[in-house]
Design a protein around this motif. Structure first.
Motif, PDB file in Angstrom:
ATOM      1  N   VAL A  21       1.102  -1.384   0.010  1.00  0.00           N
ATOM      2  CA  VAL A  21      -0.069   0.417  -0.133  1.00  0.00           C
ATOM      3  C   VAL A  21       0.602   1.167  -0.063  1.00  0.00           C
ATOM      4  CG1 VAL A  21      -1.826   1.249   1.609  1.00  0.00           C
ATOM      5  CG2 VAL A  21      -2.060  -1.244   1.162  1.00  0.00           C
ATOM      6  N   ARG A  22       0.450   2.101  -1.411  1.00  0.00           N
ATOM      7  CA  ARG A  22       0.800   3.089  -1.545  1.00  0.00           C
ATOM      8  C   ARG A  22       0.130   4.791  -0.294  1.00  0.00           C
ATOM      9  NH1 ARG A  22       3.675   5.745  -6.804  1.00  0.00           N
ATOM     10  NH2 ARG A  22       4.095   8.246  -5.435  1.00  0.00           N
ATOM     11  N   ILE A  23       0.675   5.621   0.391  1.00  0.00           N
ATOM     12  CA  ILE A  23      -0.036   6.637   0.081  1.00  0.00           C
ATOM     13  C   ILE A  23       0.902   7.914  -0.358  1.00  0.00           C
ATOM     14  CG2 ILE A  23      -1.059   8.023   1.722  1.00  0.00           C
ATOM     15  CD1 ILE A  23      -2.331   5.269   3.060  1.00  0.00           C
ATOM     16  N   GLY A  24       1.324   8.818  -0.774  1.00  0.00           N
ATOM     17  CA  GLY A  24       1.920   9.496  -0.533  1.00  0.00           C
ATOM     18  C   GLY A  24       3.592   8.870  -1.512  1.00  0.00           C
ATOM     19  N   ASN A  25       4.614   9.313  -0.334  1.00  0.00           N
ATOM     20  CA  ASN A  25       5.767   8.862  -0.310  1.00  0.00           C
ATOM     21  C   ASN A  25       6.801   8.125   0.176  1.00  0.00           C
ATOM     22  OD1 ASN A  25       5.963  10.150   1.827  1.00  0.00           O
ATOM     23  ND2 ASN A  25       8.427  11.069   1.492  1.00  0.00           N
ATOM     24  N   MET A  26       4.846   7.261   1.052  1.00  0.00           N
ATOM     25  CA  MET A  26       5.477   6.533   1.733  1.00  0.00           C
ATOM     26  C   MET A  26       5.075   4.422   0.787  1.00  0.00           C
ATOM     27  SD  MET A  26       4.576   7.747   6.024  1.00  0.00           S
ATOM     28  CE  MET A  26       5.851   6.443   6.346  1.00  0.00           C
ATOM     29  N   LEU A  27       5.131   3.079   1.177  1.00  0.00           N
ATOM     30  CA  LEU A  27       5.213   2.481   1.360  1.00  0.00           C
ATOM     31  C   LEU A  27       5.262   0.834   1.584  1.00  0.00           C
ATOM     32  CD1 LEU A  27       4.222   1.040  -1.614  1.00  0.00           C
ATOM     33  CD2 LEU A  27       6.566   0.160  -1.920  1.00  0.00           C
ATOM     34  N   ALA A  28       4.389   0.700   2.181  1.00  0.00           N
ATOM     35  CA  ALA A  28       4.891  -0.544   3.247  1.00  0.00           C
ATOM     36  C   ALA A  28       3.823  -1.961   2.057  1.00  0.00           C
ATOM     37  CB  ALA A  28       3.306  -0.876   4.272  1.00  0.00           C
ATOM     38  N   VAL A  29       5.172  -3.192   2.626  1.00  0.00           N
ATOM     39  CA  VAL A  29       5.605  -4.102   1.681  1.00  0.00           C
ATOM     40  C   VAL A  29       4.537  -5.261   2.648  1.00  0.00           C
ATOM     41  CG1 VAL A  29       5.874  -6.003   0.611  1.00  0.00           C
ATOM     42  CG2 VAL A  29       6.633  -3.298  -0.354  1.00  0.00           C
ATOM     43  N   SER A  30       3.731  -5.466   2.899  1.00  0.00           N
ATOM     44  CA  SER A  30       3.230  -6.542   3.390  1.00  0.00           C
ATOM     45  C   SER A  30       3.836  -7.973   3.606  1.00  0.00           C
ATOM     46  CB  SER A  30       1.339  -7.176   3.085  1.00  0.00           C
ATOM     47  OG  SER A  30       0.027  -6.792   2.662  1.00  0.00           O
ATOM     48  N   GLY A  31       3.804  -8.831   4.891  1.00  0.00           N
ATOM     49  CA  GLY A  31       4.136  -9.855   4.369  1.00  0.00           C
ATOM     50  C   GLY A  31       4.336 -10.941   3.728  1.00  0.00           C
ATOM     51  N   THR A  32       5.934 -11.323   2.855  1.00  0.00           N
ATOM     52  CA  THR A  32       5.504 -11.658   1.776  1.00  0.00           C
ATOM     53  C   THR A  32       6.352 -13.212   2.085  1.00  0.00           C
ATOM     54  OG1 THR A  32       6.264  -9.656   0.617  1.00  0.00           O
ATOM     55  CG2 THR A  32       6.669 -11.965  -0.699  1.00  0.00           C
ATOM     56  N   ALA A  33       5.585 -14.313   1.221  1.00  0.00           N
ATOM     57  CA  ALA A  33       5.364 -15.695   1.590  1.00  0.00           C
ATOM     58  C   ALA A  33       6.368 -16.587   0.543  1.00  0.00           C
ATOM     59  CB  ALA A  33       4.605 -16.473   1.972  1.00  0.00           C
ATOM     60  N   PRO A  34       7.389 -17.333   0.488  1.00  0.00           N
ATOM     61  CA  PRO A  34       8.185 -17.991  -0.803  1.00  0.00           C
ATOM     62  C   PRO A  34       6.999 -18.811  -2.081  1.00  0.00           C
ATOM     63  CG  PRO A  34       8.418 -19.633   1.417  1.00  0.00           C
ATOM     64  CD  PRO A  34       7.790 -18.238   1.855  1.00  0.00           C
ATOM     65  N   ILE A  35       6.138 -18.105  -1.989  1.00  0.00           N
ATOM     66  CA  ILE A  35       5.593 -18.365  -3.167  1.00  0.00           C
ATOM     67  C   ILE A  35       5.439 -18.764  -4.713  1.00  0.00           C
ATOM     68  CG2 ILE A  35       3.086 -17.844  -4.003  1.00  0.00           C
ATOM     69  CD1 ILE A  35       1.456 -17.522  -1.153  1.00  0.00           C
ATOM     70  N   ALA A  36       5.563 -19.214  -5.426  1.00  0.00           N
ATOM     71  CA  ALA A  36       6.541 -19.739  -6.520  1.00  0.00           C
ATOM     72  C   ALA A  36       5.241 -19.300  -7.040  1.00  0.00           C
ATOM     73  CB  ALA A  36       6.615 -21.576  -7.310  1.00  0.00           C
ATOM     74  N   GLU A  37       5.688 -18.698  -8.675  1.00  0.00           N
ATOM     75  CA  GLU A  37       4.879 -17.944  -9.624  1.00  0.00           C
ATOM     76  C   GLU A  37       3.882 -18.981  -9.808  1.00  0.00           C
ATOM     77  OE1 GLU A  37       6.301 -17.353 -12.719  1.00  0.00           O
ATOM     78  OE2 GLU A  37       8.473 -15.500 -11.778  1.00  0.00           O
ATOM     79  N   ASP A  38       3.825 -20.841  -9.368  1.00  0.00           N
ATOM     80  CA  ASP A  38       2.080 -22.018 -10.236  1.00  0.00           C
ATOM     81  C   ASP A  38       1.566 -21.507  -8.647  1.00  0.00           C
ATOM     82  OD1 ASP A  38       4.209 -22.792  -7.847  1.00  0.00           O
ATOM     83  OD2 ASP A  38       4.876 -24.733  -9.685  1.00  0.00           O
ATOM     84  N   GLY A  39       2.177 -20.822  -7.828  1.00  0.00           N
ATOM     85  CA  GLY A  39       1.892 -20.769  -6.732  1.00  0.00           C
ATOM     86  C   GLY A  39       1.555 -21.684  -5.551  1.00  0.00           C
ATOM     87  N   THR A  40       2.621 -22.915  -5.645  1.00  0.00           N
ATOM     88  CA  THR A  40       3.234 -23.633  -4.499  1.00  0.00           C
ATOM     89  C   THR A  40       3.768 -23.101  -3.856  1.00  0.00           C
ATOM     90  OG1 THR A  40       4.894 -24.312  -5.972  1.00  0.00           O
ATOM     91  CG2 THR A  40       2.796 -25.147  -5.957  1.00  0.00           C
ATOM     92  N   VAL A  41       4.910 -24.233  -3.222  1.00  0.00           N
ATOM     93  CA  VAL A  41       5.922 -23.642  -1.894  1.00  0.00           C
ATOM     94  C   VAL A  41       6.984 -23.092  -2.846  1.00  0.00           C
ATOM     95  CG1 VAL A  41       6.711 -23.957   0.192  1.00  0.00           C
ATOM     96  CG2 VAL A  41       4.832 -24.314  -0.083  1.00  0.00           C
ATOM     97  N   ALA A  42       8.165 -22.153  -3.392  1.00  0.00           N
ATOM     98  CA  ALA A  42       8.747 -22.315  -3.561  1.00  0.00           C
ATOM     99  C   ALA A  42      10.325 -22.641  -2.553  1.00  0.00           C
ATOM    100  CB  ALA A  42       9.455 -20.471  -3.683  1.00  0.00           C
ATOM    101  N   ALA A  43      11.231 -23.282  -3.898  1.00  0.00           N
ATOM    102  CA  ALA A  43      12.850 -24.306  -2.409  1.00  0.00           C
ATOM    103  C   ALA A  43      12.226 -24.416  -1.162  1.00  0.00           C
ATOM    104  CB  ALA A  43      12.963 -22.513  -2.442  1.00  0.00           C
ATOM    105  N   PRO A  44      11.517 -25.677  -1.621  1.00  0.00           N
ATOM    106  CA  PRO A  44      10.781 -26.253   0.076  1.00  0.00           C
ATOM    107  C   PRO A  44      12.510 -26.745   1.200  1.00  0.00           C
ATOM    108  CG  PRO A  44       9.895 -27.596  -1.907  1.00  0.00           C
ATOM    109  CD  PRO A  44      10.328 -26.654  -2.800  1.00  0.00           C
ATOM    110  N   GLY A  45      11.754 -26.993   1.726  1.00  0.00           N
ATOM    111  CA  GLY A  45      12.998 -26.585   3.200  1.00  0.00           C
ATOM    112  C   GLY A  45      14.981 -26.242   2.364  1.00  0.00           C
ATOM    113  N   ASP A  46      14.167 -24.899   2.135  1.00  0.00           N
ATOM    114  CA  ASP A  46      15.658 -24.428   1.897  1.00  0.00           C
ATOM    115  C   ASP A  46      15.910 -22.951   2.322  1.00  0.00           C
ATOM    116  OD1 ASP A  46      18.119 -22.730   0.838  1.00  0.00           O
ATOM    117  OD2 ASP A  46      17.701 -22.953  -1.153  1.00  0.00           O
ATOM    118  N   VAL A  47      15.583 -22.034   3.354  1.00  0.00           N
ATOM    119  CA  VAL A  47      15.476 -20.911   3.975  1.00  0.00           C
ATOM    120  C   VAL A  47      16.237 -19.314   3.307  1.00  0.00           C
ATOM    121  CG1 VAL A  47      16.420 -19.875   5.329  1.00  0.00           C
ATOM    122  CG2 VAL A  47      15.539 -21.746   6.500  1.00  0.00           C
ATOM    123  N   TYR A  48      17.390 -20.264   2.681  1.00  0.00           N
ATOM    124  CA  TYR A  48      18.003 -19.498   1.841  1.00  0.00           C
ATOM    125  C   TYR A  48      16.965 -18.485   0.257  1.00  0.00           C
ATOM    126  CZ  TYR A  48      21.002 -17.483  -2.298  1.00  0.00           C
ATOM    127  OH  TYR A  48      21.493 -16.020  -3.142  1.00  0.00           O
ATOM    128  N   GLY A  49      16.764 -19.967  -0.471  1.00  0.00           N
ATOM    129  CA  GLY A  49      15.306 -20.013  -1.735  1.00  0.00           C
ATOM    130  C   GLY A  49      14.930 -19.739  -1.842  1.00  0.00           C
TER     131      GLY A  49
END
Length: 130
Positions: A21-49
């Protein structure tokens, strides 16, 4: 003016949230999870990935809102196993090593999906109204 940024996550309409959400010059990005483009979990078991995927999604939202990485002032990295913080830190450093935002690492009990090992939030403030 309030601008809502979507990442296309299937959870956005169900939960009733925006990726950012952007208001003026501020932007807050929600907690973003590791969801792959196909909707599955990206890099299962891999914290870095998973951290890399979270950051890819968050950075895209930042750019879609018209902000730059230099506008990032704070990040929050949430992990289900804090002993693996260095794996997430490596991904964070690769993305924000030049920007060096304020950053917090915290352990949480769990996330919505038990395969998610990390979620990342990002706050931005632009130098001027972009």
């Amino acid at each position: 003016m309030r601008q809502l940024i979507s990442s296309g996550s299937p959870l956005e309409p169900d939960i009733g949230f925006s990726r950012a959400v952007r208001i003026g010059n501020m932007l807050a990005v929600s907690g973003t999870a590791p969801i792959a483009e196909d909707g599955t979990v990206a890099a299962p078991g891999d914290v870095y990935g998973q951290a890399r995927r979270c950051l890819e999604i968050a950075i895209q939202a930042i750019l879609d809102a018209g902000f730059r990485l230099q506008d990032v002032i704070r990040t929050r990295v949430m992990l289900t196993d804090i002993s693996r913080w260095q794996e997430a830190a490596r991904a964070h450093g690769e993305c924000f090593g030049d920007t060096k935002p304020a950053c917090t690492f915290v352990e949480v009990a769990r996330f919505i999906d038990s395969e998610w090992l990390v979620e990342i939030e990002v706050d931005c403030v632009a130098d001027i109204n972009v």
